[in-house]
Design an enzyme around this catalytic site. Structure first.
Site, mmCIF file in Angstrom:
data_model
loop_
_atom_site.group_PDB
_atom_site.id
_atom_site.type_symbol
_atom_site.label_atom_id
_atom_site.label_comp_id
_atom_site.label_asym_id
_atom_site.label_seq_id
_atom_site.Cartn_x
_atom_site.Cartn_y
_atom_site.Cartn_z
ATOM 1 N N SER A 64 39.846 26.867 50.166
ATOM 2 C CA SER A 64 41.279 27.201 50.113
ATOM 3 C C SER A 64 42.048 26.030 50.945
ATOM 4 C CB SER A 64 41.331 28.209 51.131
ATOM 5 O OG SER A 64 40.459 29.444 50.586
HETATM 6 N N1 SAH Z 1 36.522 31.201 51.803
HETATM 7 C C1 SAH Z 1 36.063 30.144 50.880
HETATM 8 C C2 SAH Z 1 37.047 29.962 49.715
HETATM 9 C C3 SAH Z 1 36.475 30.889 48.651
HETATM 10 S S1 SAH Z 1 37.010 30.696 47.286
HETATM 11 C C4 SAH Z 1 36.175 28.696 51.604
HETATM 12 O O1 SAH Z 1 36.520 28.548 52.977
HETATM 13 O O2 SAH Z 1 35.871 27.573 51.225
HETATM 14 C C5 SAH Z 1 36.480 32.345 46.682
HETATM 15 C C6 SAH Z 1 35.010 32.491 46.537
HETATM 16 O O3 SAH Z 1 34.657 34.019 46.234
HETATM 17 C C7 SAH Z 1 34.227 31.883 45.454
HETATM 18 O O4 SAH Z 1 33.150 31.164 45.826
HETATM 19 C C8 SAH Z 1 33.689 33.044 44.578
HETATM 20 O O5 SAH Z 1 32.147 32.517 44.184
HETATM 21 C C9 SAH Z 1 33.826 34.213 45.467
HETATM 22 N N2 SAH Z 1 33.580 35.581 44.840
HETATM 23 C C10 SAH Z 1 34.254 36.007 44.033
HETATM 24 N N3 SAH Z 1 34.202 37.169 43.575
HETATM 25 C C11 SAH Z 1 33.102 37.720 44.383
HETATM 26 C C12 SAH Z 1 32.293 38.890 44.545
HETATM 27 N N4 SAH Z 1 32.658 39.803 44.013
HETATM 28 N N5 SAH Z 1 31.394 38.828 45.788
HETATM 29 C C13 SAH Z 1 31.335 37.653 46.428
HETATM 30 N N6 SAH Z 1 31.951 36.518 46.123
HETATM 31 C C14 SAH Z 1 32.783 36.481 45.373
#
Ligand code: SAH
Length: 216
Positions: A64
């Site tokens: 992010s």
């Molecule tokens: N917080 C992260 C950015 C997240 S990007 C950082 O600091 O870098 C969003 C993430 O959510 C991705 O890695 C994706 O794989 C995950 N994601 C999407 N759907 C999900 C679900 N149902 N359960 C767990 N993770 C999920």
């Protein structure tokens, strides 16, 4: 390649940018100063780690934008005794910042590769209060519930019911909500004795919350 001598100056600019975009909580700023974003941005994009921009990470996901990480952390009002659940580990950057502000972070991602790589960085930083899980985080983590704070870093159509149920009374959840992939609204949910209060914080853009486990 970037000149390593520029790094202190770039970090100063990084912190200045956070402040100018509304990240004003001194505890959040201090945590973001201590957790270097560089290691979380591997490969091609490493020299852009101190820009206030989201960047690609493996498995088609994104780390992010730092100011959004700061604003979400701030909105979560994390206390030192809190048990926090993060859905969407991604690079691990958000979890590492939270780890400096609370008692324990549980972070869940549907991609094993991302969880394994994030764990390596947590070790490098000596962060021992983060527990990782490979799971579909829309169901939360029932065995560790309830949580003082829940942060969802992928966009849902609505705040997932199981996550609302796993929030303590007095607890706060921050979650991007929206029908479209292009733009969503960041919502803060507070749980009271009698129900849930919602407030809208700002427009954001996150990758979607996806059902089930990832292939890698
Ligand atoms: N917080 C992260 C950015 C997240 S990007 C950082 O600091 O870098 C969003 C993430 O959510 C991705 O890695 C994706 O794989 C995950 N994601 C999407 N759907 C999900 C679900 N149902 N359960 C767990 N993770 C999920």
């Amino acid at each position: 390649m970037s000149d390593p001598d520029d790094i202190p100056e770039r970090k100063m600019r990084f912190l200045f940018q956070l402040r100018s975009r509304g990240v004003t909580d001194p505890r959040v700023l201090e945590a973001m100063e201590r957790i270097d974003r560089g290691p979380f941005v591997r490969g091609h994009f490493e020299d852009r780690a101190y820009e206030d921009t989201p960047l690609p990470i493996p498995c088609g996901q994104t780390i992010s934008q730092p100011s959004v990480v700061g604003l979400m952390t701030q909105a979560l009002e994390v206390g030192p005794r809190d048990k926090v659940l993060e859905v969407g580990t991604g690079s691990g950057y958000q979890a590492a910042i939270l780890a400096l502000l609370c008692r324990r972070v549980y972070t869940v991602d549907r991609h094993r590769r991302l969880v394994v790589e994030a764990e390596e960085i947590f070790q490098q930083f000596g962060l021992t209060n983060i527990t990782t899980r490979v799971a579909d985080g829309s169901f939360g983590l029932p065995e560790q519930a309830p949580f003082d704070r829940i942060i969802v870093t992928a966009a849902a159509e609505d705040p997932p019911g199981p996550l609302l149920a796993q929030l303590k009374i007095g607890g706060i959840m921050v979650v991007p909500v929206g029908q479209s992939d292009a733009v969503q609204t960041l919502i803060r949910v507070r749980r009271s004795e009698t129900g849930f209060d919602y407030d809208e914080l700002r427009q954001v853009r996150f990758v979607p919350l996806v059902e089930g486990l990832g292939q890698t």
